[in-house]
Design a protein around this motif. Structure first.
Motif, PDB file in Angstrom:
ATOM      1  N   HIS A 122       0.832  -1.174  -0.102  1.00 57.43           N
ATOM      2  CA  HIS A 122       0.069   0.097   0.189  1.00 57.43           C
ATOM      3  C   HIS A 122       0.901   1.169  -0.259  1.00 57.43           C
ATOM      4  CE1 HIS A 122       0.577  -1.507   4.241  1.00 57.43           C
ATOM      5  NE2 HIS A 122       0.888  -0.063   4.446  1.00 57.43           N
ATOM      6  N   ALA A 123       2.022   1.197  -0.346  1.00 58.86           N
ATOM      7  CA  ALA A 123       2.772   2.507  -0.019  1.00 58.86           C
ATOM      8  C   ALA A 123       2.690   3.260  -1.354  1.00 58.86           C
ATOM      9  CB  ALA A 123       4.536   1.922  -0.198  1.00 58.86           C
ATOM     10  N   ASN A 124       3.169   4.661  -0.887  1.00 62.61           N
ATOM     11  CA  ASN A 124       2.836   5.771  -1.940  1.00 62.61           C
ATOM     12  C   ASN A 124       3.900   5.593  -2.683  1.00 62.61           C
ATOM     13  OD1 ASN A 124       3.119   8.416  -3.004  1.00 62.61           O
ATOM     14  ND2 ASN A 124       2.012   9.234  -1.514  1.00 62.61           N
ATOM     15  N   PRO A 125       3.783   5.609  -4.122  1.00 61.80           N
ATOM     16  CA  PRO A 125       4.856   5.440  -4.945  1.00 61.80           C
ATOM     17  C   PRO A 125       5.963   6.617  -5.163  1.00 61.80           C
ATOM     18  CG  PRO A 125       2.757   5.861  -6.179  1.00 61.80           C
ATOM     19  CD  PRO A 125       2.358   5.743  -4.718  1.00 61.80           C
ATOM     20  N   ALA A 171      11.838   2.188   1.107  1.00 63.43           N
ATOM     21  CA  ALA A 171      11.883   0.962   0.183  1.00 63.43           C
ATOM     22  C   ALA A 171      10.435   0.514  -0.330  1.00 63.43           C
ATOM     23  CB  ALA A 171      12.565  -0.164   1.112  1.00 63.43           C
ATOM     24  N   PRO A 172       9.452   0.346   0.664  1.00 66.16           N
ATOM     25  CA  PRO A 172       8.226   0.073   0.102  1.00 66.16           C
ATOM     26  C   PRO A 172       7.699   1.130  -1.125  1.00 66.16           C
ATOM     27  CG  PRO A 172       8.170  -0.199   2.454  1.00 66.16           C
ATOM     28  CD  PRO A 172       9.287   0.595   1.958  1.00 66.16           C
ATOM     29  N   GLY A 173       8.028   2.388  -1.025  1.00 68.43           N
ATOM     30  CA  GLY A 173       7.549   3.312  -1.781  1.00 68.43           C
ATOM     31  C   GLY A 173       8.392   3.368  -3.098  1.00 68.43           C
ATOM     32  N   ARG A 174       9.600   2.859  -3.013  1.00 72.94           N
ATOM     33  CA  ARG A 174      10.353   2.659  -4.266  1.00 72.94           C
ATOM     34  C   ARG A 174       9.819   1.285  -4.893  1.00 72.94           C
ATOM     35  NH1 ARG A 174      14.816   3.799  -0.682  1.00 72.94           N
ATOM     36  NH2 ARG A 174      15.398   1.570  -0.602  1.00 72.94           N
ATOM     37  N   ALA A 175       9.571   0.528  -4.228  1.00 76.92           N
ATOM     38  CA  ALA A 175       8.826  -0.680  -4.921  1.00 76.92           C
ATOM     39  C   ALA A 175       7.639  -0.261  -5.594  1.00 76.92           C
ATOM     40  CB  ALA A 175       8.701  -2.008  -3.905  1.00 76.92           C
ATOM     41  N   ALA A 176       6.835   0.458  -5.089  1.00 77.03           N
ATOM     42  CA  ALA A 176       5.481   1.026  -5.710  1.00 77.03           C
ATOM     43  C   ALA A 176       5.971   1.762  -7.083  1.00 77.03           C
ATOM     44  CB  ALA A 176       4.998   1.801  -4.639  1.00 77.03           C
ATOM     45  N   LYS A 177       6.793   2.771  -6.727  1.00 79.96           N
ATOM     46  CA  LYS A 177       7.560   3.269  -8.041  1.00 79.96           C
ATOM     47  C   LYS A 177       7.941   2.447  -9.049  1.00 79.96           C
ATOM     48  CE  LYS A 177      10.570   7.120  -9.470  1.00 79.96           C
ATOM     49  NZ  LYS A 177       9.319   7.745 -10.195  1.00 79.96           N
ATOM     50  N   ALA A 178       8.575   1.536  -8.590  1.00 80.69           N
ATOM     51  CA  ALA A 178       9.035   0.650  -9.950  1.00 80.69           C
ATOM     52  C   ALA A 178       8.059   0.120 -10.586  1.00 80.69           C
ATOM     53  CB  ALA A 178       9.973  -0.512  -9.078  1.00 80.69           C
ATOM     54  N   ALA A 182       4.562  -0.292 -15.655  1.00 79.44           N
ATOM     55  CA  ALA A 182       3.527   0.014 -16.264  1.00 79.44           C
ATOM     56  C   ALA A 182       3.691   1.122 -17.434  1.00 79.44           C
ATOM     57  CB  ALA A 182       2.391   0.339 -15.431  1.00 79.44           C
ATOM     58  N   ARG A 183       4.435   2.157 -16.903  1.00 78.74           N
ATOM     59  CA  ARG A 183       4.410   3.321 -17.940  1.00 78.74           C
ATOM     60  C   ARG A 183       5.148   2.729 -19.200  1.00 78.74           C
ATOM     61  NH1 ARG A 183       4.503   8.463 -15.854  1.00 78.74           N
ATOM     62  NH2 ARG A 183       5.374   7.946 -13.879  1.00 78.74           N
ATOM     63  N   ASP A 184       6.248   1.901 -19.026  1.00 83.36           N
ATOM     64  CA  ASP A 184       6.921   1.344 -20.249  1.00 83.36           C
ATOM     65  C   ASP A 184       5.842   0.630 -21.113  1.00 83.36           C
ATOM     66  OD1 ASP A 184       9.168   2.625 -19.271  1.00 83.36           O
ATOM     67  OD2 ASP A 184      10.041   0.799 -18.361  1.00 83.36           O
ATOM     68  N   ASP A 185       5.335  -0.245 -20.411  1.00 82.97           N
ATOM     69  CA  ASP A 185       4.059  -1.057 -21.268  1.00 82.97           C
ATOM     70  C   ASP A 185       3.144  -0.168 -21.984  1.00 82.97           C
ATOM     71  OD1 ASP A 185       5.092  -3.720 -20.403  1.00 82.97           O
ATOM     72  OD2 ASP A 185       4.046  -3.653 -18.659  1.00 82.97           O
ATOM     73  N   VAL A 186       2.691   0.796 -21.446  1.00 81.98           N
ATOM     74  CA  VAL A 186       1.694   1.820 -22.103  1.00 81.98           C
ATOM     75  C   VAL A 186       2.388   2.431 -23.060  1.00 81.98           C
ATOM     76  CG1 VAL A 186       0.383   3.750 -21.697  1.00 81.98           C
ATOM     77  CG2 VAL A 186       0.187   2.095 -19.802  1.00 81.98           C
ATOM     78  N   ALA A 187       3.608   2.842 -22.940  1.00 78.16           N
ATOM     79  CA  ALA A 187       4.346   3.576 -24.122  1.00 78.16           C
ATOM     80  C   ALA A 187       4.657   2.865 -24.970  1.00 78.16           C
ATOM     81  CB  ALA A 187       5.610   4.252 -23.356  1.00 78.16           C
ATOM     82  N   LEU A 247      -3.990   0.614 -10.156  1.00 76.62           N
ATOM     83  CA  LEU A 247      -4.489   1.198 -11.286  1.00 76.62           C
ATOM     84  C   LEU A 247      -3.284   1.243 -12.505  1.00 76.62           C
ATOM     85  CD1 LEU A 247      -6.883   3.824 -10.137  1.00 76.62           C
ATOM     86  CD2 LEU A 247      -7.328   1.554 -10.826  1.00 76.62           C
ATOM     87  N   CYS A 248      -2.227   1.604 -12.142  1.00 76.02           N
ATOM     88  CA  CYS A 248      -1.356   1.779 -12.994  1.00 76.02           C
ATOM     89  C   CYS A 248      -0.715   0.279 -13.497  1.00 76.02           C
ATOM     90  CB  CYS A 248       0.128   2.502 -12.627  1.00 76.02           C
ATOM     91  SG  CYS A 248      -0.400   4.154 -12.225  1.00 76.02           S
TER      92      CYS A 248
END
Length: 363
Positions: free
Chosen positions: A28-31, A36-43, A48-53, A229-230
């Motif tokens: 549930h971390a904020n990306p 560390a949990p935030g960095r995992a969420a950001k990753a 997902a950004r790469d997949d959409v792009a 969602l991402c």
């Protein structure tokens, strides 16, 4: 229930749901947090950004948004100067350019032919030096027509304007031309979750922010992203890329089977050839669509855009292609795709045809 409303939204892909679940259940971390949990969420967000792009043109970056409506509003309100657009655009474009016109911005809305396509000669005359933004939908959400976006983008570039493509219905289904400068997409139209979309922005293009705050996204969009969602969007985009050929062939087969199944009382709205074949917008003289939908409550289909349902107004798209109000009101839209079987579609058509005939007999 037979679901034939793919233009309104698509069924969530199991792969997208699986990608989302960990971020809903336990991670549930904020990306945007540095731990560390935030960095995992950001990753997860960046994957997902790469997949959409990967389904976009080369040479730009994806900024996540709350959906295509926000993306289109951002692209339009984030620019200045005269706008040229089409009469068949989604309300998220037409209502936004109308709001900009009330503020004094020059807006030109180009008409359509009876096939649902813009006249390129008229577009060439309207898109002249001084135009700053041209906005056109790749695949129409009501009648499925595919606009000559590549040529429109070329005209925009020659005039020194940016080209905005509403690719919501075309993303993952047809190629997005390289000449686009801004591309708006939505996850839930490609078997992803509702509540997330994206604006692809060509390198070197800058927009004024629509939302002010932390500026978390690459182009300055503010707001905390949902990793769930991402991740769901990314999984859906990745699957759409993998299944591009198979999904296209399936939609083609369903379209051919549906057309062959219809009798001569039904008329196809829009071009037969220059369209996405997962859309079947048809009309029948004297059809009472409200009664038809009431009689067939276990078949999900539409009388037009879901965004305008309940307004009581005939479709602006059908009016733009020259249909009278009574013709527009006697039209229905069937949308189908990856998870629709031919048996389901033909069964639904049999029942729609029978119910329409019973109306005529009763009359």
């Amino acid at each position: 229930m037979i679901y034939l409303d793919y233009q309104a939204t698509t069924p969530l892909a199991p792969e997208a749901l699986a990608a989302m679940l960990p971020w809903l259940e336990s991670q549930h971390a904020n990306p945007h947090s540095a731990h560390a949990p935030g960095r995992a969420a950001k990753a997860a967000v960046e994957a997902a950004r790469d997949d959409v792009a990967a389904l976009m043109p080369v040479g730009g970056a994806v900024s996540f948004t709350s959906g295509a409506t926000e993306a289109l509003n951002w692209a339009i309100k984030g620019t200045t100067g005269p706008i040229v657009t089409l009469a068949s655009e989604h309300a998220a474009v037409l209502d936004t350019v109308e709001a900009e016109a009330r503020k004094g911005r020059d807006v030109t809305v180009l008409p359509l032919g009876s096939d649902g396509l813009v006249d390129l000669a008229a577009a060439r005359a309207a898109i002249r030096p001084g135009t700053r933004l041209v906005a056109a939908m790749l695949v129409n959400n009501e009648i499925g027509t595919i606009q000559p976006v590549e040529q429109l983008a070329d005209l925009a570039r020659a005039a020194g304007a940016l080209f905005l493509c509403d690719a919501v219905q075309g993303y993952g289904r047809t190629r997005i031309p390289d000449g686009c400068d801004l591309v708006a997409v939505s996850a839930h139209k490609i078997h992803g979750p509702k509540g997330v979309g994206a604006l692809w922005i060509r390198d070197g293009v800058t927009l004024d922010p629509l939302l002010h705050g932390g500026g978390q996204e690459p182009a300055g969009r503010s707001g905390t992203l949902s990793p769930a969602l991402c991740a769901g969007f990314g999984a859906a985009a990745r699957l759409a890329k993998q299944r591009f050929g198979a999904d296209h062939a399936h939609a083609e087969q369903l379209f051919r089977a549906a057309l062959a199944h219809l009798d001569g009382d039904w008329i196809l709205n829009g071009s037969r050839d220059e369209r996405y074949h997962g859309n079947l917008n048809i009309r029948r003289k004297g059809l009472d669509v409200a009664r038809l939908m009431s009689d067939l409550r276990d078949i999900a289909f539409s009388a037009g855009s879901a965004c305008a349902s309940g307004s009581g107004r005939p479709s602006h798209v059908l009016r733009a292609i020259g249909l009278a109000d009574n013709e527009a009101r006697s039209s229905i839209r069937l949308g189908f795709g990856r998870y629709t079987t031919e048996e389901e579609l033909l069964t639904a058509l049999d029942r729609i045809i029978a119910a329409a005939r019973s109306q005529k007999v009763a009359a």
